[in-house]
Enzyme design. Structure first.
Site, PDB file in Angstrom:
ATOM      1  N   LYS A  70      32.422  20.560  -8.752  1.00  0.00           N
ATOM      2  CA  LYS A  70      31.357  20.512  -7.552  1.00  0.00           C
ATOM      3  C   LYS A  70      30.189  20.779  -8.169  1.00  0.00           C
ATOM      4  O   LYS A  70      29.084  20.152  -7.973  1.00  0.00           O
ATOM      5  CB  LYS A  70      31.628  21.261  -6.474  1.00  0.00           C
ATOM      6  CG  LYS A  70      32.849  20.722  -5.486  1.00  0.00           C
ATOM      7  CD  LYS A  70      33.375  21.383  -4.260  1.00  0.00           C
ATOM      8  CE  LYS A  70      34.634  20.752  -3.917  1.00  0.00           C
ATOM      9  NZ  LYS A  70      35.311  21.853  -2.682  1.00  0.00           N
TER      10      LYS A  70
ATOM     11  N   GLN B 174      34.680  27.393  -0.006  1.00  0.00           N
ATOM     12  CA  GLN B 174      36.057  26.768  -0.634  1.00  0.00           C
ATOM     13  C   GLN B 174      37.045  27.353   0.050  1.00  0.00           C
ATOM     14  O   GLN B 174      37.410  28.482   0.216  1.00  0.00           O
ATOM     15  CB  GLN B 174      35.956  27.000  -2.212  1.00  0.00           C
ATOM     16  CG  GLN B 174      37.118  26.181  -3.122  1.00  0.00           C
ATOM     17  CD  GLN B 174      36.973  24.804  -3.013  1.00  0.00           C
ATOM     18  OE1 GLN B 174      35.941  24.197  -2.993  1.00  0.00           O
ATOM     19  NE2 GLN B 174      38.287  23.908  -3.122  1.00  0.00           N
TER      20      GLN B 174
ATOM     21  N   ASP C 235      30.915  19.810   4.492  1.00  0.00           N
ATOM     22  CA  ASP C 235      32.448  19.596   4.489  1.00  0.00           C
ATOM     23  C   ASP C 235      32.779  18.724   5.937  1.00  0.00           C
ATOM     24  O   ASP C 235      33.692  18.171   5.972  1.00  0.00           O
ATOM     25  CB  ASP C 235      32.980  20.941   4.756  1.00  0.00           C
ATOM     26  CG  ASP C 235      33.774  21.223   3.457  1.00  0.00           C
ATOM     27  OD1 ASP C 235      33.961  20.398   2.444  1.00  0.00           O
ATOM     28  OD2 ASP C 235      33.815  22.427   3.149  1.00  0.00           O
TER      29      ASP C 235
END
Ligand code: GUN
Length: 287
Positions: A54, A98, A121
């Site tokens: 990422k 995460q 997200d």
């Protein structure tokens, strides 16, 4: 006849080039460089790889990126304090924690602490609610990546039988919603579904996200179906494989995504898209 292979790596590359150009334009026009912060707690090797990818993708797209690494014994209060700091950081437009988190931490509380406008997200209840009603700023990255692949391949969704295998909050449920918004006739299957093969064989478009290696076999799909494999399973010999048995399904399907090189590269691409969207909003620009 063997299925057409949907090249996620290529489509992700083209999309990222476009995102990088739009990010550069935003920065030139407003001085705002899109920025993403990723928090990782503990040292799960798979998560470490995802987070590294990422960060690299952000940098390649000309975006600012910061990774906050926290030890496995981080307390809930420490993690919340870190999110609080990033909330106030003007260089950071997107915050991603995460998952999975170590067991002693409460994921739901952590997700709810991320401000919806920085929730790249799209896991915050405010954003999942917006997805439900079809009015959204951010789309969850993996389902959005799947939609992008279908769009790029000119696969018509309207009126088609779409079957989603898996009902997670991250993939299955929002995927079903996006296919529904595109006028698909959507069925969601899960571990309690009776005669799964009978349902999957109805699908014109089959999206599989159940986390079981090679679970969908050629006899479970309709000839000519579009098969999208969201799975990423590490076999004992360390090889990566999907939830779809590629060898048998690629003989029956009309089009199919490989693993690796299918949905995976699209997920990070859509994260970049969401970070750009968040930065544009912060810069007060119309989307
Ligand atoms: N872990 C696996 N996939 C994801 C994802 O899309 N977002 C976050 N935050 N964690 C993940």
């Amino acid at each position: 006849m063997a299925a057409r292979i949907i090249d996620g790596k290529k489509i992700a590359g083209l999309t990222r080039t476009d995102i990088a150009a739009r990010a550069a334009m935003l920065e030139a026009e407003t001085g705002v460089k899109p920025g993403l912060a990723v928090i990782i707690v503990g040292n799960d090797p798979a998560s470490q790889v995802y987070v590294r990818n990422k960060k690299r993708a952000c940098e390649e797209a000309g975006m600012y990126s910061v990774v906050v690494e926290m030890p496995a014994d981080t307390t809930q209060a420490e993690l919340m304090k870190q999110i609080e700091q990033l909330k106030k950081d003007e260089k950071v437009h997107g915050i991603l924690v995460q998952l999975p988190l170590p067991k002693h931490l409460d994921e739901e509380t952590v997700i709810a602490a991320i401000p919806p406008e920085k929730d790249v997200d799209a896991f915050h209840p405010a954003n999942t609610g917006k997805i439900m009603i079809g009015d959204y700023d951010f789309l969850p990255c993996t389902p959005a990546g799947v939609m992008k692949l279908l769009e790029y391949e000119n696969i018509e969704i309207s009126g088609k039988e779409c079957v989603v295998v898996g009902r997670s909050n991250i993939v299955g449920k929002p995927q079903a919603m996006l296919l529904l918004h595109a006028n698909g006739t959507v069925t969601v299957c899960h571990s309690k579904t009776k005669d799964l093969a009978q349902v999957t064989r109805r699908a014109d478009i089959l999206v599989v996200a159940i986390g079981r290696a090679n679970f969908i076999t050629g006899d479970m799909i309709k000839p000519g179906a579009v098969v999208i494999d969201v799975g990423m399973n590490r076999l004992e010999d360390k090889k990566l494989c999907g939830d779809v048995d590629f060898a048998s399904c690629s003989q029956i399907a009309g089009a199919i995504t490989p693993v690796p090189g299918g949905v995976g590269p699209m997920t990070i691409t859509m994260l970049l898209e969401n970070t750009l969207t968040a930065a544009k909003k912060a810069a007060g620009k119309k989307l």
